[in-house]
Motif scaffolding. Structure first.
Motif, PDB file in Angstrom:
ATOM      1  N   ILE A 108       1.586  -6.774   0.215  1.00 52.40           N
ATOM      2  CA  ILE A 108       3.029  -6.929  -0.067  1.00 52.40           C
ATOM      3  C   ILE A 108       3.367  -8.240  -0.122  1.00 52.40           C
ATOM      4  O   ILE A 108       3.027  -9.194   0.785  1.00 52.40           O
ATOM      5  CB  ILE A 108       3.827  -6.257   1.018  1.00 52.40           C
ATOM      6  N   ARG A 109       3.721  -8.756  -1.239  1.00 51.15           N
ATOM      7  CA  ARG A 109       4.188 -10.248  -1.439  1.00 51.15           C
ATOM      8  C   ARG A 109       5.566 -10.385  -1.846  1.00 51.15           C
ATOM      9  O   ARG A 109       6.206  -9.339  -2.234  1.00 51.15           O
ATOM     10  CB  ARG A 109       3.393 -10.538  -2.836  1.00 51.15           C
ATOM     11  N   ARG A 110       6.182 -11.475  -1.349  1.00 49.99           N
ATOM     12  CA  ARG A 110       7.397 -12.048  -1.853  1.00 49.99           C
ATOM     13  C   ARG A 110       7.448 -12.795  -2.877  1.00 49.99           C
ATOM     14  O   ARG A 110       6.669 -13.751  -2.961  1.00 49.99           O
ATOM     15  CB  ARG A 110       8.283 -12.517  -0.474  1.00 49.99           C
ATOM     16  N   TYR A 111       8.434 -12.542  -4.058  1.00 51.59           N
ATOM     17  CA  TYR A 111       8.406 -13.280  -5.216  1.00 51.59           C
ATOM     18  C   TYR A 111       9.919 -14.077  -5.331  1.00 51.59           C
ATOM     19  O   TYR A 111      10.730 -13.202  -5.138  1.00 51.59           O
ATOM     20  CB  TYR A 111       7.995 -12.645  -6.398  1.00 51.59           C
ATOM     21  N   GLY A 112       9.932 -15.113  -5.854  1.00 56.28           N
ATOM     22  CA  GLY A 112      11.254 -15.557  -6.250  1.00 56.28           C
ATOM     23  C   GLY A 112      11.643 -14.907  -7.593  1.00 56.28           C
ATOM     24  O   GLY A 112      10.806 -14.361  -8.178  1.00 56.28           O
ATOM     25  N   ARG A 113      12.802 -15.312  -7.969  1.00 57.46           N
ATOM     26  CA  ARG A 113      13.414 -14.818  -9.158  1.00 57.46           C
ATOM     27  C   ARG A 113      12.727 -15.263 -10.328  1.00 57.46           C
ATOM     28  O   ARG A 113      12.530 -14.428 -11.447  1.00 57.46           O
ATOM     29  CB  ARG A 113      14.834 -15.185  -9.388  1.00 57.46           C
ATOM     30  N   ASP A 114      11.960 -16.343 -10.211  1.00 59.33           N
ATOM     31  CA  ASP A 114      10.935 -16.826 -11.329  1.00 59.33           C
ATOM     32  C   ASP A 114       9.584 -16.308 -11.382  1.00 59.33           C
ATOM     33  O   ASP A 114       8.732 -16.812 -12.179  1.00 59.33           O
ATOM     34  CB  ASP A 114      10.887 -18.134 -11.307  1.00 59.33           C
TER      35      ASP A 114
ATOM     36  N   LEU B 244       6.022 -16.555  -2.952  1.00 59.84           N
ATOM     37  CA  LEU B 244       6.721 -17.097  -1.803  1.00 59.84           C
ATOM     38  C   LEU B 244       6.043 -16.805  -0.290  1.00 59.84           C
ATOM     39  O   LEU B 244       6.127 -17.579   0.582  1.00 59.84           O
ATOM     40  CB  LEU B 244       8.212 -16.841  -1.648  1.00 59.84           C
ATOM     41  N   ASP B 245       5.453 -15.574  -0.345  1.00 59.58           N
ATOM     42  CA  ASP B 245       5.198 -15.212   1.279  1.00 59.58           C
ATOM     43  C   ASP B 245       4.272 -14.033   0.795  1.00 59.58           C
ATOM     44  O   ASP B 245       4.340 -13.413  -0.208  1.00 59.58           O
ATOM     45  CB  ASP B 245       6.208 -14.655   1.999  1.00 59.58           C
ATOM     46  N   ARG B 246       3.452 -13.683   1.872  1.00 56.89           N
ATOM     47  CA  ARG B 246       2.634 -12.311   1.590  1.00 56.89           C
ATOM     48  C   ARG B 246       2.750 -11.842   3.157  1.00 56.89           C
ATOM     49  O   ARG B 246       2.286 -12.583   4.509  1.00 56.89           O
ATOM     50  CB  ARG B 246       1.038 -12.786   1.202  1.00 56.89           C
ATOM     51  N   LEU B 247       2.770 -10.568   3.244  1.00 54.77           N
ATOM     52  CA  LEU B 247       3.137  -9.758   4.648  1.00 54.77           C
ATOM     53  C   LEU B 247       1.580  -9.369   5.152  1.00 54.77           C
ATOM     54  O   LEU B 247       0.821  -9.193   4.257  1.00 54.77           O
ATOM     55  CB  LEU B 247       3.976  -8.746   4.503  1.00 54.77           C
ATOM     56  N   PRO B 248       1.702  -9.293   6.447  1.00 52.71           N
ATOM     57  CA  PRO B 248       0.099  -8.753   7.070  1.00 52.71           C
ATOM     58  C   PRO B 248       0.018  -7.471   6.741  1.00 52.71           C
ATOM     59  O   PRO B 248       1.024  -6.582   6.815  1.00 52.71           O
ATOM     60  CB  PRO B 248       0.382  -9.178   8.615  1.00 52.71           C
ATOM     61  N   VAL B 249      -1.177  -7.074   6.696  1.00 56.97           N
ATOM     62  CA  VAL B 249      -1.480  -5.386   6.620  1.00 56.97           C
ATOM     63  C   VAL B 249      -2.613  -4.861   7.482  1.00 56.97           C
ATOM     64  O   VAL B 249      -3.460  -5.786   7.754  1.00 56.97           O
ATOM     65  CB  VAL B 249      -2.099  -5.213   5.174  1.00 56.97           C
ATOM     66  N   PRO B 250      -2.245  -3.885   8.054  1.00 61.14           N
ATOM     67  CA  PRO B 250      -3.261  -3.399   9.095  1.00 61.14           C
ATOM     68  C   PRO B 250      -4.619  -3.175   8.547  1.00 61.14           C
ATOM     69  O   PRO B 250      -4.648  -2.538   7.278  1.00 61.14           O
ATOM     70  CB  PRO B 250      -2.431  -2.325   9.501  1.00 61.14           C
ATOM     71  N   ASP B 251      -5.817  -3.751   9.229  1.00 55.87           N
ATOM     72  CA  ASP B 251      -6.958  -3.483   8.596  1.00 55.87           C
ATOM     73  C   ASP B 251      -7.335  -1.959   8.272  1.00 55.87           C
ATOM     74  O   ASP B 251      -7.961  -1.722   6.987  1.00 55.87           O
ATOM     75  CB  ASP B 251      -8.127  -3.817   9.687  1.00 55.87           C
TER      76      ASP B 251
ATOM     77  N   GLY C   2      10.098 -14.464   8.118  1.00 57.65           N
ATOM     78  CA  GLY C   2       9.327 -13.195   7.492  1.00 57.65           C
ATOM     79  C   GLY C   2       9.302 -12.125   8.300  1.00 57.65           C
ATOM     80  O   GLY C   2      10.273 -11.913   9.129  1.00 57.65           O
ATOM     81  N   PHE C   3       8.376 -11.252   8.073  1.00 56.81           N
ATOM     82  CA  PHE C   3       8.292 -10.007   8.573  1.00 56.81           C
ATOM     83  C   PHE C   3       7.010  -9.852   9.320  1.00 56.81           C
ATOM     84  O   PHE C   3       5.903 -10.696   8.967  1.00 56.81           O
ATOM     85  CB  PHE C   3       8.136  -8.791   7.406  1.00 56.81           C
ATOM     86  N   ARG C   4       7.161  -9.213  10.553  1.00 55.33           N
ATOM     87  CA  ARG C   4       5.849  -8.842  11.333  1.00 55.33           C
ATOM     88  C   ARG C   4       5.541  -7.415  11.201  1.00 55.33           C
ATOM     89  O   ARG C   4       6.540  -6.648  11.118  1.00 55.33           O
ATOM     90  CB  ARG C   4       6.065  -9.501  12.727  1.00 55.33           C
ATOM     91  N   LEU C   5       4.379  -7.050  11.571  1.00 51.67           N
ATOM     92  CA  LEU C   5       3.890  -5.636  11.599  1.00 51.67           C
ATOM     93  C   LEU C   5       4.720  -4.780  12.887  1.00 51.67           C
ATOM     94  O   LEU C   5       4.966  -5.310  13.803  1.00 51.67           O
ATOM     95  CB  LEU C   5       2.603  -5.551  11.946  1.00 51.67           C
ATOM     96  N   GLY C   6       5.207  -3.890  12.227  1.00 51.93           N
ATOM     97  CA  GLY C   6       6.007  -2.917  13.254  1.00 51.93           C
ATOM     98  C   GLY C   6       5.334  -1.767  13.391  1.00 51.93           C
ATOM     99  O   GLY C   6       4.023  -1.448  13.119  1.00 51.93           O
ATOM    100  N   ALA C   7       6.153  -0.775  13.861  1.00 45.96           N
ATOM    101  CA  ALA C   7       5.633   0.742  13.885  1.00 45.96           C
ATOM    102  C   ALA C   7       5.072   1.380  12.694  1.00 45.96           C
ATOM    103  O   ALA C   7       5.286   0.972  11.693  1.00 45.96           O
ATOM    104  CB  ALA C   7       6.533   1.609  14.734  1.00 45.96           C
ATOM    105  N   GLN C   8       4.356   2.468  13.022  1.00 47.24           N
ATOM    106  CA  GLN C   8       3.708   3.258  11.874  1.00 47.24           C
ATOM    107  C   GLN C   8       3.909   4.889  12.274  1.00 47.24           C
ATOM    108  O   GLN C   8       4.051   5.266  13.192  1.00 47.24           O
ATOM    109  CB  GLN C   8       2.351   2.900  11.948  1.00 47.24           C
ATOM    110  N   TYR C   9       3.922   5.309  11.071  1.00 48.97           N
ATOM    111  CA  TYR C   9       4.455   6.909  11.439  1.00 48.97           C
ATOM    112  C   TYR C   9       3.366   8.017  10.395  1.00 48.97           C
ATOM    113  O   TYR C   9       2.981   7.189   9.514  1.00 48.97           O
ATOM    114  CB  TYR C   9       5.896   7.161  10.973  1.00 48.97           C
TER     115      TYR C   9
END
Length: 350
Positions: A136-142, A146-153, A209-216
């Motif tokens: 999951i990446r964050r992109y500007g309008r252009d 801008l950022d990349r979120l962590p992903v569980p292994d 930004g975002f940090r890993l949270g719960a999983q369902y």
């Protein structure tokens, strides 16, 4: 401030809803589409379809193919964005559905993404999921990263993790309040029971930004995957389930799901249906095979000619438990499939 924010969003969504009604009435095929006051047509007691549009099928815009749609999103200003899984992010006019702008997305190496999920964040930036790694990446309008979120292994594609290729982050949605992001896997991890897919969340952390949270865990119907999720204002989810059988066609079902009492499965290695794991509760809203066809035609066998490879979904308006929902199909740039938009009404219970 919160009331003003809700009012602003509702005004923007109302604009989109009105525009889509006008656009689809003008462009949709079939005699049942004519007129601005076309009646709703029941797919179930909870879901009806107003109209559909094939206006964008097999078209181009500024040299970009208009199709392969995997996600839709509406921002606070009422702008409608459509994401292609070939890395094109298109802005569509909510009144005509015609493209007005396009941005090409890529990873850090300039390689095109298998982009599947889309959220327009409150600051106007884009959160985009790719099922390649997944990421999951964050992109500007252009279109700049801008950022990349962590992903569980465990959610990474094998051999890095236990996910199957082409079966990772498909759905992406921001829960009410804007502090929790949720992504749905399309298929089960290796070692989990067939049909049990994981929904991963991230929590917004200040300005960092975002940090890993719960999983369902969510159980999809036999043979189906989860291509899209959309959050409702009360924290429940609209979940789209989809499958395809050669020679028969697509199965597309819409569910209401509630993750609020589900077990956090982040630390559970294998989900095998154990009794102490509470899955996300789901309720069938409609099997879209039961919708009236509205004069639609299909380019390949379908149990209902209205159906296609439906993969994108967003809410375009709501009031007192009633929602207007826009769906779109991914034509895979295939002459046997159609880029089709569906304007629907969904009623949920409290």
């Amino acid at each position: 401030m919160r009331l003003r924010s809700v009012r602003t969003v509702r005004t923007a969504l109302a604009t989109v809803t009105a525009g889509l009604a006008a656009a689809t009435c003008l462009t949709a095929a079939g005699p049942a589409q004519a007129g601005t006051n076309a009646p709703s047509h029941a797919c179930s007691p909870s879901v009806s379809i107003d109209r559909f549009s094939d206006a964008l099928d097999k078209t181009t815009y500024e040299g970009t193919y208009v199709g392969n749609f995997s996600a839709l999103a509406v921002d606070r200003k009422g702008t409608l964005a459509a994401l292609s899984d070939r890395s094109s992010l298109l802005t569509l006019n909510p009144w005509t559905l015609q493209p007005e702008h396009v941005v090409q997305l890529a990873d850090e190496n300039g390689t095109a993404l298998d982009s599947e999920g889309l959220v327009v964040d409150r600051d106007g930036t884009y959160l985009v999921s790719s099922e390649t790694e997944p990421s999951i990446r964050r992109y500007g309008r252009d279109g700049k990263i801008l950022d990349r979120l962590p992903v569980p292994d465990a959610l990474r594609v094998a051999p890095a993790g236990r996910a199957v290729g082409n079966g990772t982050f498909e759905g992406l949605t921001l829960l009410p309040g804007g502090r929790t992001l949720l992504a749905s896997m399309e298929y089960a991890l290796s070692g989990d029971s067939a049909g049990i897919v994981r929904f991963q969340t991230w929590q917004r952390h200040g300005k960092g930004g975002f940090r890993l949270g719960a999983q369902y865990a969510y159980r999809a119907d036999t043979g189906l995957g989860v291509p899209e999720v959309t959050a409702l204002p009360d924290g429940r989810l609209l979940v789209l389930e989809r499958g395809f059988t050669a020679g028969v066609g697509n199965t597309v079902r819409l569910y209401l799901a509630d993750p609020r009492r589900a077990t956090n499965t982040a630390d559970i290695e294998a989900l095998t249906g154990q009794d102490d794991v509470r899955l996300i509760k789901k309720t069938l809203l409609a099997d879209l095979v039961n919708c009236p066809s509205l004069g639609a035609t299909a380019k390949q066998p379908q149990p209902n000619p209205l159906l296609d490879n439906i993969e994108a979904m967003t809410i375009t308006g709501w009031t007192k438990g009633r929602f207007r929902v826009l769906l779109a199909s991914d034509d895979n740039q295939n002459p046997a499939q159609t880029t089709r938009f569906y304007s629907m009404q969904v009623r949920t219970t409290p």
